[in-house]
Design a protein around this motif. Structure first.
Motif, PDB file in Angstrom:
ATOM      1  N   ASP A   9      12.933   7.151 -37.787  1.00 26.87           N
ATOM      2  CA  ASP A   9      14.027   7.137 -36.827  1.00 26.87           C
ATOM      3  C   ASP A   9      14.513   8.539 -36.492  1.00 26.87           C
ATOM      4  OD1 ASP A   9      15.120   7.699 -39.263  1.00 26.87           O
ATOM      5  OD2 ASP A   9      16.723   6.209 -39.150  1.00 26.87           O
ATOM      6  N   ALA A  10      13.988   9.555 -37.196  1.00 25.27           N
ATOM      7  CA  ALA A  10      14.357  10.933 -36.883  1.00 25.27           C
ATOM      8  C   ALA A  10      13.359  11.593 -35.944  1.00 25.27           C
ATOM      9  CB  ALA A  10      14.472  11.765 -38.164  1.00 25.27           C
ATOM     10  N   ALA A  11      12.296  10.853 -35.577  1.00 23.88           N
ATOM     11  CA  ALA A  11      11.289  11.438 -34.698  1.00 23.88           C
ATOM     12  C   ALA A  11      11.879  11.701 -33.321  1.00 23.88           C
ATOM     13  CB  ALA A  11      10.097  10.485 -34.572  1.00 23.88           C
ATOM     14  N   ARG A  12      11.446  12.821 -32.726  1.00 25.72           N
ATOM     15  CA  ARG A  12      11.951  13.172 -31.409  1.00 25.72           C
ATOM     16  C   ARG A  12      10.868  13.919 -30.644  1.00 25.72           C
ATOM     17  NH1 ARG A  12      13.134  18.523 -31.705  1.00 25.72           N
ATOM     18  NH2 ARG A  12      13.524  19.415 -33.750  1.00 25.72           N
ATOM     19  N   PRO A  13      10.962  14.027 -29.320  1.00 24.98           N
ATOM     20  CA  PRO A  13       9.953  14.740 -28.550  1.00 24.98           C
ATOM     21  C   PRO A  13       9.854  16.203 -28.970  1.00 24.98           C
ATOM     22  CG  PRO A  13      11.304  13.398 -27.115  1.00 24.98           C
ATOM     23  CD  PRO A  13      11.957  13.366 -28.463  1.00 24.98           C
ATOM     24  N   ALA A  14       8.656  16.766 -28.868  1.00 32.22           N
ATOM     25  CA  ALA A  14       8.422  18.159 -29.265  1.00 32.22           C
ATOM     26  C   ALA A  14       7.970  18.984 -28.067  1.00 32.22           C
ATOM     27  CB  ALA A  14       7.385  18.225 -30.377  1.00 32.22           C
ATOM     28  N   ARG A  15       8.737  18.987 -26.992  1.00 36.06           N
ATOM     29  CA  ARG A  15       8.523  19.834 -25.829  1.00 36.06           C
ATOM     30  C   ARG A  15       7.101  19.731 -25.300  1.00 36.06           C
ATOM     31  NH1 ARG A  15      11.415  25.568 -26.753  1.00 36.06           N
ATOM     32  NH2 ARG A  15      10.385  25.851 -24.766  1.00 36.06           N
ATOM     33  N   GLY A  16       6.668  18.505 -25.049  1.00 36.03           N
ATOM     34  CA  GLY A  16       5.358  18.319 -24.452  1.00 36.03           C
ATOM     35  C   GLY A  16       4.219  18.228 -25.436  1.00 36.03           C
ATOM     36  N   ASP A  17       4.508  18.383 -26.736  1.00 39.52           N
ATOM     37  CA  ASP A  17       3.452  18.363 -27.735  1.00 39.52           C
ATOM     38  C   ASP A  17       3.466  17.074 -28.530  1.00 39.52           C
ATOM     39  OD1 ASP A  17       3.886  21.875 -28.418  1.00 39.52           O
ATOM     40  OD2 ASP A  17       2.511  20.888 -27.057  1.00 39.52           O
ATOM     41  N   GLY A  18       3.919  15.991 -27.932  1.00 38.98           N
ATOM     42  CA  GLY A  18       3.908  14.708 -28.637  1.00 38.98           C
ATOM     43  C   GLY A  18       5.196  14.481 -29.387  1.00 38.98           C
ATOM     44  N   THR A  19       5.074  14.087 -30.633  1.00 42.24           N
ATOM     45  CA  THR A  19       6.222  13.692 -31.427  1.00 42.24           C
ATOM     46  C   THR A  19       6.361  14.570 -32.664  1.00 42.24           C
ATOM     47  OG1 THR A  19       6.014  11.401 -30.714  1.00 42.24           O
ATOM     48  CG2 THR A  19       7.226  11.793 -32.742  1.00 42.24           C
ATOM     49  N   THR A  20       7.590  14.919 -32.975  1.00 45.49           N
ATOM     50  CA  THR A  20       7.871  15.600 -34.226  1.00 45.49           C
ATOM     51  C   THR A  20       8.265  14.555 -35.261  1.00 45.49           C
ATOM     52  OG1 THR A  20       8.652  17.592 -33.099  1.00 45.49           O
ATOM     53  CG2 THR A  20       9.332  17.292 -35.379  1.00 45.49           C
ATOM     54  N   ARG A  21       7.551  14.539 -36.367  1.00 50.50           N
ATOM     55  CA  ARG A  21       7.862  13.599 -37.447  1.00 50.50           C
ATOM     56  C   ARG A  21       8.540  14.348 -38.575  1.00 50.50           C
ATOM     57  NH1 ARG A  21       3.168  11.929 -35.094  1.00 50.50           N
ATOM     58  NH2 ARG A  21       3.073   9.735 -34.506  1.00 50.50           N
ATOM     59  N   HIS A  22       9.549  13.729 -39.135  1.00 49.59           N
ATOM     60  CA  HIS A  22      10.311  14.325 -40.220  1.00 49.59           C
ATOM     61  C   HIS A  22      10.107  13.528 -41.491  1.00 49.59           C
ATOM     62  CE1 HIS A  22      12.641  16.962 -37.457  1.00 49.59           C
ATOM     63  NE2 HIS A  22      12.423  15.972 -36.604  1.00 49.59           N
ATOM     64  N   PHE A  23       9.886  14.220 -42.577  1.00 48.47           N
ATOM     65  CA  PHE A  23       9.793  13.554 -43.870  1.00 48.47           C
ATOM     66  C   PHE A  23      10.320  14.504 -44.931  1.00 48.47           C
ATOM     67  CE2 PHE A  23       5.699  15.550 -43.017  1.00 48.47           C
ATOM     68  CZ  PHE A  23       5.396  16.231 -44.197  1.00 48.47           C
ATOM     69  N   THR A  24      10.400  14.036 -46.143  1.00 49.88           N
ATOM     70  CA  THR A  24      10.900  14.857 -47.235  1.00 49.88           C
ATOM     71  C   THR A  24       9.908  14.879 -48.384  1.00 49.88           C
ATOM     72  OG1 THR A  24      12.121  12.956 -48.114  1.00 49.88           O
ATOM     73  CG2 THR A  24      13.335  14.475 -46.706  1.00 49.88           C
ATOM     74  N   VAL A  25       9.880  16.006 -49.058  1.00 43.58           N
ATOM     75  CA  VAL A  25       9.090  16.161 -50.278  1.00 43.58           C
ATOM     76  C   VAL A  25      10.066  16.310 -51.437  1.00 43.58           C
ATOM     77  CG1 VAL A  25       7.487  17.652 -51.524  1.00 43.58           C
ATOM     78  CG2 VAL A  25       7.110  17.176 -49.097  1.00 43.58           C
ATOM     79  N   HIS A  26       9.978  15.421 -52.402  1.00 50.04           N
ATOM     80  CA  HIS A  26      10.851  15.458 -53.567  1.00 50.04           C
ATOM     81  C   HIS A  26      10.126  16.193 -54.687  1.00 50.04           C
ATOM     82  CE1 HIS A  26      13.481  12.622 -51.539  1.00 50.04           C
ATOM     83  NE2 HIS A  26      12.399  11.900 -51.257  1.00 50.04           N
ATOM     84  N   HIS A  27      10.746  17.256 -55.146  1.00 49.08           N
ATOM     85  CA  HIS A  27      10.043  18.147 -56.067  1.00 49.08           C
ATOM     86  C   HIS A  27      11.051  18.923 -56.913  1.00 49.08           C
ATOM     87  CE1 HIS A  27       7.737  21.616 -57.451  1.00 49.08           C
ATOM     88  NE2 HIS A  27       8.563  22.396 -56.775  1.00 49.08           N
ATOM     89  N   ASP A  28      10.835  18.943 -58.214  1.00 50.34           N
ATOM     90  CA  ASP A  28      11.625  19.782 -59.113  1.00 50.34           C
ATOM     91  C   ASP A  28      13.130  19.547 -58.949  1.00 50.34           C
ATOM     92  OD1 ASP A  28      11.967  21.736 -61.101  1.00 50.34           O
ATOM     93  OD2 ASP A  28      12.146  23.352 -59.622  1.00 50.34           O
ATOM     94  N   GLY A  29      13.497  18.304 -58.666  1.00 48.11           N
ATOM     95  CA  GLY A  29      14.907  17.974 -58.542  1.00 48.11           C
ATOM     96  C   GLY A  29      15.540  18.309 -57.209  1.00 48.11           C
TER      97      GLY A  29
END
Length: 269
Positions: A9-29
């Motif tokens: 639900d955080a995806a948004r257009p990337a200025r003509g380059d398709g879609t920007t996908r957002h995710f998180t990496v959980h690491h070391d707290g």
């Protein structure tokens, strides 16, 4: 443990380059926010101290025209950052390693080009020296400089602490002034031995460096720091003449003031 959560639900257009996908990496707290967008060969962009994906948005947008750009925030940085128990070089290096491990899972067939700015350049060299097969090449922007002597001399300590206090007051990261100051001193120590790291890298390396990292003043600390910055690069090239070096008439803010030039040079790597 490294984990990944895609936030559709955080995806948004990337200025003509398709879609920007957002995710998180959980690491070391800590929870590391990551974005992925664009087209072309993969590129991982590692920011520097007190810089974030949001700060680098112009450069990211330009690079996404030719690359699939994966950008992230180091621990303690960014609007969604989480506090960490330690803000030292090795901790930031582990953040980069965690993101690259996730990139390797997402794009297993093609090692990414690794681009680092300032502290991010030093992190890139250290990671590549330990995992040379994990990257296709390095572009180092105003960092990872094998300086022949400390950048922060005894006479500079008070001024650099004042600069750290100013940065901390802006709340661009969760780091305190003392943590920023101590990290700057640690980076000096890291750079004193970074030539040994270059010896372990067999991938193409390009450097994009500012001609006036400390500004163009003829007074104060600027002349010494600017001379020292150039001397460090010259020291590297004497030993490793295959390193491609590009100088921009700019100070350390070159990724913001000269984003188009930086992107153009990266495209030639």
């Amino acid at each position: 443990m490294v984990g990944m959560t895609t936030t559709d639900d955080a995806a948004r257009p990337a200025r003509g380059d398709g879609t920007t996908r957002h995710f998180t990496v959980h690491h070391d707290g800590v929870t590391i926010p990551v974005s992925r967008g664009g087209r072309g060969r993969p590129l991982v962009l590692c920011p520097g101290l007190n810089s974030t994906q949001a700060d680098l948005r112009e450069l990211i947008a330009l690079l996404r025209r030719d690359h699939e750009v994966i950008a992230f925030d180091l621990r303690g940085h960014g609007v969604t950052s989480s506090a960490a128990g330690r803000y030292r070089f090795e901790a930031f290096l582990s953040d980069l390693g965690a993101v690259l491990a996730e990139v390797g899972r997402l794009v297993p067939s093609t090692p990414p080009l690794l681009v680092g700015y300032s502290l991010g350049a030093d992190l890139a060299v250290h990671h590549a020296s330990e995992h040379p097969d994990a990257v296709a090449g390095l572009v180092l922007v105003d960092g990872a400089n094998p300086l022949p002597e400390p950048f922060v001399s005894e006479a500079d300590l008070a001024e650099f602490l004042a600069l750290a206090e100013d940065l901390a007051a802006r709340r661009e990261s969760l780091l305190t002034a003392r943590e920023i100051h101590d990290l700057n001193l640690e980076i000096d120590l890291v750079r004193s031995g970074i030539l040994d790291r270059y010896r372990k890298i067999d991938r193409p390396v390009s450097m994009i460096m500012s001609t006036s990292i400390a500004g163009d003043s003829a007074e104060g600390r600027a002349p010494r720091h600017n001379r020292l910055w150039r001397a460090g690069v010259e020291r590297l090239v004497r030993e490793w003449p295959h390193v491609a070096t590009h100088w921009l008439d700019a100070d350390h803010r070159l990724v913001f003031t000269h984003a188009r030039d930086v992107a153009r040079i990266i495209r030639t790597h």
